[in-house]
Design an enzyme around this catalytic site. Structure first.
Site, mmCIF file in Angstrom:
data_model
loop_
_atom_site.group_PDB
_atom_site.id
_atom_site.type_symbol
_atom_site.label_atom_id
_atom_site.label_comp_id
_atom_site.label_asym_id
_atom_site.label_seq_id
_atom_site.Cartn_x
_atom_site.Cartn_y
_atom_site.Cartn_z
ATOM 1 N N HIS A 48 51.328 42.046 31.815
ATOM 2 C CA HIS A 48 51.899 41.989 33.152
ATOM 3 C C HIS A 48 52.162 40.529 33.506
ATOM 4 O O HIS A 48 51.751 39.613 32.793
ATOM 5 C CB HIS A 48 50.954 42.632 34.186
HETATM 6 C C1 T46 Z 1 45.417 38.502 34.561
HETATM 7 C C2 T46 Z 1 44.656 38.642 33.295
HETATM 8 C C3 T46 Z 1 44.418 37.332 32.615
HETATM 9 C C4 T46 Z 1 39.908 44.013 40.506
HETATM 10 O O1 T46 Z 1 39.490 44.948 41.211
HETATM 11 N N1 T46 Z 1 39.879 42.743 40.980
HETATM 12 C C5 T46 Z 1 40.338 41.687 40.247
HETATM 13 O O2 T46 Z 1 40.272 40.546 40.732
HETATM 14 C C6 T46 Z 1 40.880 41.951 38.956
HETATM 15 C C7 T46 Z 1 41.424 40.802 38.127
HETATM 16 C C8 T46 Z 1 40.908 43.235 38.486
HETATM 17 N N2 T46 Z 1 40.422 44.235 39.259
HETATM 18 C C9 T46 Z 1 40.422 45.603 38.704
HETATM 19 C C10 T46 Z 1 41.794 46.222 38.525
HETATM 20 C C11 T46 Z 1 41.595 47.129 37.329
HETATM 21 O O3 T46 Z 1 41.133 48.387 37.774
HETATM 22 O O4 T46 Z 1 39.836 45.547 37.405
HETATM 23 C C12 T46 Z 1 40.464 46.457 36.528
HETATM 24 C C13 T46 Z 1 40.952 45.767 35.277
HETATM 25 O O5 T46 Z 1 42.033 44.855 35.606
HETATM 26 P P1 T46 Z 1 43.288 44.641 34.660
HETATM 27 O O6 T46 Z 1 43.608 45.875 33.928
HETATM 28 O O7 T46 Z 1 44.398 44.041 35.503
HETATM 29 O O8 T46 Z 1 42.736 43.536 33.631
HETATM 30 P P2 T46 Z 1 43.545 42.650 32.580
HETATM 31 O O9 T46 Z 1 42.521 42.059 31.708
HETATM 32 O O10 T46 Z 1 44.648 43.424 31.950
HETATM 33 O O11 T46 Z 1 44.246 41.491 33.459
HETATM 34 C C14 T46 Z 1 43.444 40.552 34.143
HETATM 35 C C15 T46 Z 1 43.984 40.282 35.551
HETATM 36 O O12 T46 Z 1 44.130 41.515 36.249
HETATM 37 C C16 T46 Z 1 45.312 39.582 35.550
HETATM 38 O O13 T46 Z 1 45.581 39.095 36.849
HETATM 39 O O14 T46 Z 1 46.221 37.595 34.708
HETATM 40 O O15 T46 Z 1 43.408 39.320 33.433
#
Ligand code: T46
Length: 138
Positions: A48
């Site tokens: 993303h």
């Molecule tokens: C990014 C990369 C480097 C939250 O509730 N609060 C938060 O601050 C974050 C970051 C995530 N979440 C929840 C949302 C999802 O249900 O945690 C879960 C996993 O998040 P996500 O699938 O977005 O994780 P990544 O590792 O794909 O991405 C993350 C960050 O979301 C993104 O901003 O730049 O790490």
């Protein structure tokens, strides 16, 4: 490439310490900190971009490959040191691959969590980056 920043660190016979200060070591105020751990070797994350978010990514333990894509080219950063961080400012598609099992990836972010800020579709990312022209390599 200016995206990787060496961090000031202080080492002595007790160990090492790294300090990061808002508007000094990194060019934004930190509103949120999160970290990724218990990662699996062959499981990638990310896929993303963000519309309005600056982030600073430090691999405090282990290693992973962090891919930044500005819509024209991709650069793979192998993050493997607690003494450096990857600064992401502007609209970049990001992916994380090849996590070591002991990886702890800490991220300092300029904004609170906001689901609406995410661009999860690659074509939408390309359209956005063409409009904003923010995602330029420095
Ligand atoms: C990014 C990369 C480097 C939250 O509730 N609060 C938060 O601050 C974050 C970051 C995530 N979440 C929840 C949302 C999802 O249900 O945690 C879960 C996993 O998040 P996500 O699938 O977005 O994780 P990544 O590792 O794909 O991405 C993350 C960050 O979301 C993104 O901003 O730049 O790490």
């Amino acid at each position: 490439m200016k995206n990787l920043i060496d961090l000031p660190h202080f080492g002595d016979d007790r160990g090492s310490l790294v300090a990061i200060e808002s508007m000094d070591t990194i060019p934004f105020e930190v509103k949120r900190i999160y970290y990724i751990f218990d990662t699996k070797k062959d499981v990638a994350r990310g896929f993303h971009a963000h519309k309005n978010l600056s982030q600073f990514v430090i691999c405090v333990k282990g290693q992973c490959d962090f891919v930044l894509d500005d819509g024209e080219r991709k650069v793979i950063y192998n993050l493997n040191s607690a003494k450096e961080g990857l600064l992401i400012e502007g609209v970049y598609w990001r992916e994380m691959h090849n996590f070591s099992e002991d990886c702890v990836l800490m991220v300092l972010a300029s904004e609170h969590y906001n689901e609406i800020d995410y661009i999860k579709d690659y074509q939408e990312f390309l359209a956005t980056v063409r409009k904003t022209k923010d995602g330029k390599w420095q």
